[in-house]
Design a protein around this motif. Sequence first.
Motif, PDB file in Angstrom:
ATOM      1  N   GLU A   8      38.830 115.516  12.299  1.00 28.82           N
ATOM      2  CA  GLU A   8      38.735 116.924  11.912  1.00 28.82           C
ATOM      3  C   GLU A   8      37.299 117.429  11.819  1.00 28.82           C
ATOM      4  OE1 GLU A   8      39.012 114.423   8.154  1.00 28.82           O
ATOM      5  OE2 GLU A   8      39.924 114.447  10.156  1.00 28.82           O
ATOM      6  N   THR A   9      36.304 116.536  11.938  1.00 29.75           N
ATOM      7  CA  THR A   9      34.914 116.979  12.037  1.00 29.75           C
ATOM      8  C   THR A   9      34.566 117.420  13.458  1.00 29.75           C
ATOM      9  OG1 THR A   9      33.990 114.807  12.603  1.00 29.75           O
ATOM     10  CG2 THR A   9      34.252 115.314  10.249  1.00 29.75           C
ATOM     11  N   PHE A  10      35.455 117.153  14.407  1.00 32.53           N
ATOM     12  CA  PHE A  10      35.242 117.368  15.843  1.00 32.53           C
ATOM     13  C   PHE A  10      34.128 116.449  16.364  1.00 32.53           C
ATOM     14  CE2 PHE A  10      38.027 120.732  14.899  1.00 32.53           C
ATOM     15  CZ  PHE A  10      38.637 121.108  16.087  1.00 32.53           C
TER      16      PHE A  10
ATOM     17  N   PRO B 225      26.698 118.026  12.262  1.00 33.57           N
ATOM     18  CA  PRO B 225      26.952 116.585  12.436  1.00 33.57           C
ATOM     19  C   PRO B 225      28.278 116.175  11.821  1.00 33.57           C
ATOM     20  CG  PRO B 225      25.288 116.952  10.732  1.00 33.57           C
ATOM     21  CD  PRO B 225      25.578 118.282  11.344  1.00 33.57           C
ATOM     22  N   GLY B 226      28.863 115.111  12.406  1.00 37.55           N
ATOM     23  CA  GLY B 226      30.097 114.556  11.866  1.00 37.55           C
ATOM     24  C   GLY B 226      29.797 113.424  10.902  1.00 37.55           C
ATOM     25  N   ARG B 227      30.578 112.348  10.991  1.00 41.23           N
ATOM     26  CA  ARG B 227      30.435 111.231  10.036  1.00 41.23           C
ATOM     27  C   ARG B 227      29.406 110.222  10.564  1.00 41.23           C
ATOM     28  NH1 ARG B 227      36.091 112.648   9.396  1.00 41.23           N
ATOM     29  NH2 ARG B 227      36.454 113.163   7.198  1.00 41.23           N
TER      30      ARG B 227
ATOM     31  N   PHE C 248      40.117 125.187   9.228  1.00 44.94           N
ATOM     32  CA  PHE C 248      38.729 125.110   9.649  1.00 44.94           C
ATOM     33  C   PHE C 248      38.338 123.667   9.943  1.00 44.94           C
ATOM     34  CE2 PHE C 248      39.073 128.734   6.782  1.00 44.94           C
ATOM     35  CZ  PHE C 248      38.512 129.744   7.542  1.00 44.94           C
ATOM     36  N   ARG C 249      37.408 123.524  10.834  1.00 49.27           N
ATOM     37  CA  ARG C 249      36.768 122.235  11.074  1.00 49.27           C
ATOM     38  C   ARG C 249      36.178 121.716   9.759  1.00 49.27           C
ATOM     39  NH1 ARG C 249      31.095 122.026  14.360  1.00 49.27           N
ATOM     40  NH2 ARG C 249      30.838 119.771  14.493  1.00 49.27           N
ATOM     41  N   HIS C 250      36.261 120.409   9.547  1.00 44.41           N
ATOM     42  CA  HIS C 250      35.651 119.810   8.362  1.00 44.41           C
ATOM     43  C   HIS C 250      34.173 119.559   8.627  1.00 44.41           C
ATOM     44  CE1 HIS C 250      34.833 117.431   4.860  1.00 44.41           C
ATOM     45  NE2 HIS C 250      34.569 116.353   5.585  1.00 44.41           N
ATOM     46  N   VAL C 251      33.319 120.109   7.788  1.00 44.60           N
ATOM     47  CA  VAL C 251      31.876 119.899   7.869  1.00 44.60           C
ATOM     48  C   VAL C 251      31.471 119.058   6.659  1.00 44.60           C
ATOM     49  CG1 VAL C 251      29.610 120.994   7.919  1.00 44.60           C
ATOM     50  CG2 VAL C 251      31.545 122.079   9.085  1.00 44.60           C
TER      51      VAL C 251
END
Length: 441
Positions: A134-136, A163-165, A306-309
Amino acid sequence: MQEKPDLPSRERLAIEGGDPVRSQPLPWELPGAHWIDDQERELVDRVIKAGSPSRFYGPDPQRMVDTFEREWCERFGHRHAIAVSSGTVALSIALSALGIGPGDEVLLPGYLWVSCVSAVIRCGAIPKFLEIDETFGIDPDDLQARIGPRSRAVICVHMSGAPGRIREITAIAHGRGLKVVEDCAQVAGGSQDGRSVGTFGDIAIFSFQLNKNMTSGEGGLLATDDPQLHRRIVALHDLGYPRTPAGRLDTQDRSCQLWGYGARMSDLTGALALGQLRKLPRITAAMRSAKWRIREALTGIDGLGFRHVPDPAGDTGPFLITTYPDAQRCAAMVEALRAEGIGGPEGSLACLTLRECGLHWYFNIPSLVERRSNDRSGMPWSHPANAFASAYDYHRGALPKTDDLHDRSALLSIASCLGDRDVDDIIRAFRKVAPVVLGGR
């Protein structure tokens, strides 16, 4: 069946014949370009007046690229930075610096840009794709599961401005002996937990193409903390050899005799990039502020996600990614928003479904899916050392979670010059459209 009563004209959607929220297009989605002014002009003029557009030598070098690299490191905490002619070539240089070649596989997310894949192909290695979450960005659990005996590196792509994880991804990769290339092309100026993007992996690449947070028209940069990798990058970005203090090639250093890409950044480009770098914090602050104002105003609408940031403070803000229950409602939302005037000038890509972002998705890259090659030998697919990948499938369906997000997500570009009226109109349009499209009203 009883017909629904007509909505009052002021509430009727534009797509149904009502009045649109706005009649003027939103600004172009070109973050750095909106901020070009006399500061960049003064720097560029200095190079022109000096008659020395090369970074390495000339009658009166202005050292724009040198200054740009130094200020970049000072601002973001890198030990070494090398400016190049594009982000695309920066990816190839990064993989060459790591010694990636036939017999190796490089792991990448299914949502990326075609340049990431082409860099792997051109060095003779095999791309292997990972699910996004979900962070894309890369799903760390899928990374852990898909690392194999041929895996040598991960390209972690920080897509769409945030940025993601990255901490988890780097920890997993390094724990399994893999190198990490951070593709920061779309997230210059971003951070996570107070740490600049590009400082987590082994090598980072950036792009300054026109669509990016800061721009020099074309251009890119590689950054690393490793002095040996830096030395290889310096030679590879040039003609395969290091330079003397006088700017001449040093072909006698037997420790660094490689095959270069001829990707030097000129001092003219460096002047423009330097001016933009000095404005980058203000550019990203403007986009981040507008984006999160919109996002917070829309939170709680049924059917709108929404995308997770992971760290909103480190988001650079150029894109708002929204998610929907299914592909049909996603497409209907975008169509209705466009009818309300939520879109850019002709040629702009300000408001669209992610299904319309062709080469950003693994299965939409024909040269990959069909295993095309630049030469008659069929490299890299035909190389004996790459026989291990003969069954790898790049068609849609290889990454079900990624495919699902592709189908039901949309993207709104956040221009770096949005005014309060623009932001208010975007919010109003979403609030007007969503109850009808998502609620079946």
